[in-house]
Design a protein around this motif. Structure first.
Motif, short mmCIF file in Angstrom:
data_model
loop_
_atom_site.label_atom_id
_atom_site.label_comp_id
_atom_site.label_asym_id
_atom_site.label_seq_id
_atom_site.Cartn_x
_atom_site.Cartn_y
_atom_site.Cartn_z
N ILE A 101 0.83 -1.22 0.00
CA ILE A 101 0.00 0.00 0.00
C ILE A 101 0.86 1.26 0.00
CG2 ILE A 101 -1.68 1.33 1.34
CD1 ILE A 101 -3.01 -1.30 2.11
N PRO A 102 1.90 1.38 0.86
CA PRO A 102 2.77 2.56 0.78
C PRO A 102 3.45 2.74 -0.58
CG PRO A 102 3.10 1.47 2.88
CD PRO A 102 2.22 0.56 2.05
N LEU A 103 3.70 1.64 -1.30
CA LEU A 103 4.29 1.75 -2.64
C LEU A 103 3.29 2.25 -3.67
CD1 LEU A 103 6.47 -1.51 -2.89
CD2 LEU A 103 7.29 0.85 -2.78
N GLY A 104 2.03 2.32 -3.28
CA GLY A 104 1.00 2.79 -4.20
C GLY A 104 -0.07 1.76 -4.47
N GLY A 105 0.18 0.50 -4.05
CA GLY A 105 -0.81 -0.54 -4.24
C GLY A 105 -1.22 -0.69 -5.69
N SER A 106 -2.51 -0.61 -5.92
CA SER A 106 -3.03 -0.73 -7.29
C SER A 106 -3.54 0.61 -7.81
CB SER A 106 -4.18 -1.75 -7.30
OG SER A 106 -5.21 -1.36 -6.40
N LYS A 107 -3.10 1.70 -7.20
CA LYS A 107 -3.64 3.02 -7.54
C LYS A 107 -2.72 3.84 -8.45
CE LYS A 107 -6.38 3.34 -3.30
NZ LYS A 107 -6.66 4.13 -2.07
N LYS A 108 -1.58 3.26 -8.88
CA LYS A 108 -0.64 4.05 -9.69
C LYS A 108 -0.41 3.43 -11.07
CE LYS A 108 1.78 6.43 -5.98
NZ LYS A 108 3.08 6.88 -5.46
N GLY A 109 -1.43 2.82 -11.60
CA GLY A 109 -1.30 2.25 -12.94
C GLY A 109 -1.05 0.76 -12.93
N LYS A 110 -1.31 0.13 -14.06
CA LYS A 110 -1.24 -1.31 -14.16
C LYS A 110 0.19 -1.83 -14.05
CE LYS A 110 -5.39 -1.38 -17.03
NZ LYS A 110 -5.98 -1.70 -18.35
N LEU A 111 1.13 -1.16 -14.72
CA LEU A 111 2.52 -1.60 -14.66
C LEU A 111 3.07 -1.47 -13.26
CD1 LEU A 111 4.95 -2.62 -16.26
CD2 LEU A 111 5.58 -0.24 -16.71
N ASP A 149 -3.55 -11.86 -12.05
CA ASP A 149 -4.17 -10.53 -12.12
C ASP A 149 -4.30 -10.00 -13.55
OD1 ASP A 149 -4.41 -10.51 -9.40
OD2 ASP A 149 -2.60 -9.33 -9.03
N LEU A 150 -3.69 -10.69 -14.51
CA LEU A 150 -3.77 -10.21 -15.90
C LEU A 150 -5.16 -10.41 -16.49
CD1 LEU A 150 -0.36 -11.42 -17.43
CD2 LEU A 150 -0.99 -9.11 -16.67
N GLY A 151 -5.87 -11.46 -16.04
CA GLY A 151 -7.21 -11.69 -16.55
C GLY A 151 -7.26 -12.60 -17.75
N ILE A 152 -6.16 -13.34 -17.99
CA ILE A 152 -6.16 -14.28 -19.12
C ILE A 152 -6.94 -15.53 -18.74
CG2 ILE A 152 -4.70 -15.71 -20.62
CD1 ILE A 152 -2.50 -13.59 -20.23
N ILE A 153 -6.63 -16.08 -17.55
CA ILE A 153 -7.34 -17.24 -17.03
C ILE A 153 -7.80 -16.94 -15.62
CG2 ILE A 153 -7.18 -19.68 -16.44
CD1 ILE A 153 -4.97 -19.97 -18.50
N ALA A 154 -9.00 -17.29 -15.27
CA ALA A 154 -9.51 -17.12 -13.91
C ALA A 154 -10.27 -18.37 -13.50
CB ALA A 154 -10.41 -15.90 -13.82
N THR A 155 -10.29 -18.62 -12.22
CA THR A 155 -11.02 -19.76 -11.70
C THR A 155 -12.40 -19.31 -11.25
OG1 THR A 155 -8.95 -20.70 -10.91
CG2 THR A 155 -10.97 -21.62 -10.00
N ILE A 200 -13.17 -14.61 -9.33
CA ILE A 200 -13.17 -13.58 -10.37
C ILE A 200 -13.20 -12.19 -9.74
CG2 ILE A 200 -14.45 -12.66 -12.34
CD1 ILE A 200 -15.50 -15.48 -12.84
N LYS A 201 -12.23 -11.37 -10.13
CA LYS A 201 -12.12 -10.00 -9.61
C LYS A 201 -13.00 -9.05 -10.42
CE LYS A 201 -8.01 -8.52 -8.81
NZ LYS A 201 -6.60 -8.15 -9.03
N LYS A 202 -13.16 -7.86 -9.91
CA LYS A 202 -13.92 -6.84 -10.63
C LYS A 202 -13.12 -6.28 -11.80
CE LYS A 202 -16.86 -5.27 -6.81
NZ LYS A 202 -17.25 -4.11 -5.97
N HIS A 203 -11.79 -6.12 -11.59
CA HIS A 203 -10.95 -5.55 -12.64
C HIS A 203 -9.64 -6.30 -12.70
CE1 HIS A 203 -13.70 -2.18 -13.14
NE2 HIS A 203 -13.70 -2.01 -11.83
N TYR A 204 -9.16 -6.50 -13.91
CA TYR A 204 -7.87 -7.14 -14.13
C TYR A 204 -6.91 -6.14 -14.77
CZ TYR A 204 -10.06 -11.60 -13.01
OH TYR A 204 -10.70 -12.62 -12.36
N LEU A 205 -5.63 -6.51 -14.82
CA LEU A 205 -4.63 -5.58 -15.35
C LEU A 205 -4.77 -5.38 -16.86
CD1 LEU A 205 -1.47 -6.69 -13.35
CD2 LEU A 205 -2.94 -4.72 -12.93
N LEU A 206 -5.16 -6.44 -17.58
CA LEU A 206 -5.26 -6.34 -19.04
C LEU A 206 -6.69 -6.28 -19.55
CD1 LEU A 206 -2.49 -8.85 -20.24
CD2 LEU A 206 -2.34 -6.38 -19.99
N ARG A 207 -7.64 -6.81 -18.77
CA ARG A 207 -9.01 -6.94 -19.25
C ARG A 207 -10.00 -6.61 -18.15
NH1 ARG A 207 -9.38 -10.22 -23.63
NH2 ARG A 207 -11.47 -10.87 -23.01
N GLU A 208 -11.20 -6.27 -18.53
CA GLU A 208 -12.25 -6.06 -17.55
C GLU A 208 -12.77 -7.39 -17.02
OE1 GLU A 208 -13.64 -3.26 -16.12
OE2 GLU A 208 -11.90 -2.28 -17.00
#
Length: 511
Positions: free
Chosen positions: A305-315, A353-359, A363-371
């Motif tokens: 979280i201090p590094l920015g978590g998931s709030k500073k872009g996908k990369l 987290d890329l969203g290519i394969i999920a179980t 399933i998450k609400k948002h993935y790094l590459l796909r919705e």
């Protein structure tokens, strides 16, 4: 002194319980706290009195910094940094000095004999607990974190030392947060004996003890032998040894967590859950929500979280995940094998987290590459794939060095059959096999090796049955108190107690 020892079960724990509840009954709360601190230091000091000195100096020094943070609010950030750096330097000296010096000298083309630095038991756990206290106190004082349910600035020295040294958690975790522990130590209700707590505590301890002694310790014989003779291993034996190690690691840590929770429950204190059937995980990300849960929480809360978590872009999100897992690997051990293991785990979580394969069910609400994920697989397949990925990664985690790890992979993926399986299974020369081996030696001597091999297979089958069943916490929370269940627990305890003479050390002691 370990939880799985005669002295702990027959002497230490009963005496601690009597003194703790006796002093609290007469409302001597301060003395009760001091008795628990003394008991914790005695238990810890049995490993080495020098470890106690290092622990106390660390505790008093860090506590002093917390008071300076409170007194001089304008400089609290500087004191926070001092406290964190001081604790990391302490951990770094004992755990990583030889690693860094050896690699520096190797780059320079020189050899260096390792320094004789003895790693204090549990130092990684109490250092992280102290860092958690420092950061939570800073956030509390700045009003940026309101999750604590008590006044952190009023914590006394005895409360702080009790939080750090509390014996059910100091040696192998969990890494508890200040609010989880100190608020309970301050509760008058928690100091009253409870029949329900004792029931749960005894059941948890018994189940944990049996998993450690009857399953984990016997599997360790196979794992230790197999990884010692990596270069002689054939493909099938190598696979079974790796599976055995994955189960040993599971039952060793799971057993300890159950025993720690059970002991603490008898004292009226609830530890944060640290292990929740990780081999039932349906993705690698889900596995790390179940295995060493408080370590994962620590890195998420104080690093990710201090590094920015998931709030500073996908990369940046992917990079933050990799940083967390590489640090987690390095936390487990000072070696390139642990770093590679952490990197592999981080890459697999990023892949999740890329969203290519999920179980299905993960399933998450948002993935790094796909919705939405591209492919969705059934949960059973997800569980199998997750276990296989973790299993393969353990080659790095367990191997002596990178050379041995690469050789193990070679043995696994280039089929060989030199017949090493009988030699490996023969290390299961355990009391449980006495009658069968005695009979075969008398009447069918050429079948003795088959007895050991069959016992190995049976041990693996039983282990998987236990893993797929309800875990200890689920069993205890269900309130099952039938005569059959009670009799089963008694048999487990007696069998485990008798087996204590051949007990081994917990794996996580080295971390």
């Amino acid at each position: 002194m370990s939880f799985n020892s005669f002295s702990f079960i027959l002497i230490f724990l009963p005496v601690v319980l009597i003194i703790w509840y006796g002093l609290n009954y007469f409302e001597k709360r301060k003395l009760a706290d001091l008795s628990l601190i003394a008991a914790s230091l005695v238990l810890y000091g049995i490993f080495s009195t020098n470890f106690v000195i290092i622990l106390l100096i660390s505790c008093i020094g860090t506590f002093g910094i917390t008071k300076l943070m409170t007194k001089y609010e304008g400089a609290s950030k500087a004191f926070l940094a001092t406290g964190i750096i001081g604790n990391l330097l302490l951990l770094g000296y004992f755990k990583y000095t030889n690693f860094f010096l050896t690699n520096i000298f190797a780059v320079l083309g020189k050899e260096l004999s390792e320094l004789k630095i003895i790693l204090p038991i549990g130092i990684s756990f109490y250092v992280f607990s102290q860092i958690a206290f420092l950061i939570d106190l800073y956030r509390y004082s700045k009003g940026t974190d309101n999750r604590e349910s008590f006044d952190m600035e009023s914590v006394s020295l005895s409360e702080y030392i009790l939080y750090i040294t509390y014996f059910p958690k100091i040696i192998q975790g969990p890494i508890a947060l200040p609010g989880e522990m100190i608020s309970q130590f301050r509760s008058a209700e928690k100091r009253k004996p409870s029949a329900e707590n004792f029931r749960k505590g005894i059941e948890l301890f018994t189940i944990g003890l049996s998993k450690k002694v009857l399953l984990g310790d016997n599997l360790s014989k196979i794992a230790d032998y197999g990884f010692q003779y990596t270069y002689y291993m054939d493909t099938l034996t190598g696979l079974l040894v790796l599976i055995s190690y994955s189960l040993q690691l599971y039952f060793d840590f799971s057993g300890y967590c159950d025993m720690a929770e059970g002991v603490s429950m008898m004292l009226g204190i609830e530890l944060p859950r640290n292990f929740n059937s990780p081999y039932k995980a349906i993705s690698v990300r889900n596995l790390w929500q179940r295995w060493h849960m408080t370590l994962t929480r620590f890195f998420v809360r104080y690093v990710y979280i201090p590094l920015g978590g998931s709030k500073k872009g996908k990369l940046r999100t992917a990079l933050n995940v990799l940083i967390v897992f590489v640090l987690s690997g390095f936390w487990h051990g000072a070696g390139w094998t642990y770093i590679c293991w952490g990197l592999v785990m981080g890459i697999m979580v990023v892949f999740d987290d890329l969203g290519i394969i999920a179980t299905k069910g993960d399933i998450k609400k948002h993935y790094l590459l796909r919705e939405k994920p591209m492919f969705i697989i059934p949960q059973k397949i997800g569980q199998i794939l997750t276990y296989i990925i973790f299993l393969v990664s353990l080659v790095f985690f367990r191997s002596q060095n990178m050379t041995y790890a690469l050789q193990y992979f070679k043995q696994l993926f280039i089929p060989t059959w030199p017949g090493f399986m009988y030699k490996t299974s023969a290390v299961l020369d355990i009391p449980e096999n006495y009658l069968a081996t005695t009979a075969t030696n008398l009447y069918a001597k050429n079948m003795t090796n088959m007895v050991y091999l069959v016992s190995w297979i049976i041990l693996l089958i039983i282990s998987f049955i236990v893993i797929r069943s309800k875990n200890a916490k689920e069993i205890v929370d269900s309130g099952a108190t039938s005569k059959r269940f009670t009799a089963f627990l008694v048999i487990l305890f007696v069998w485990s107690f008798i087996s204590l003479s051949q007990v081994s050390t917990f794996i996580y002691f080295q971390f």
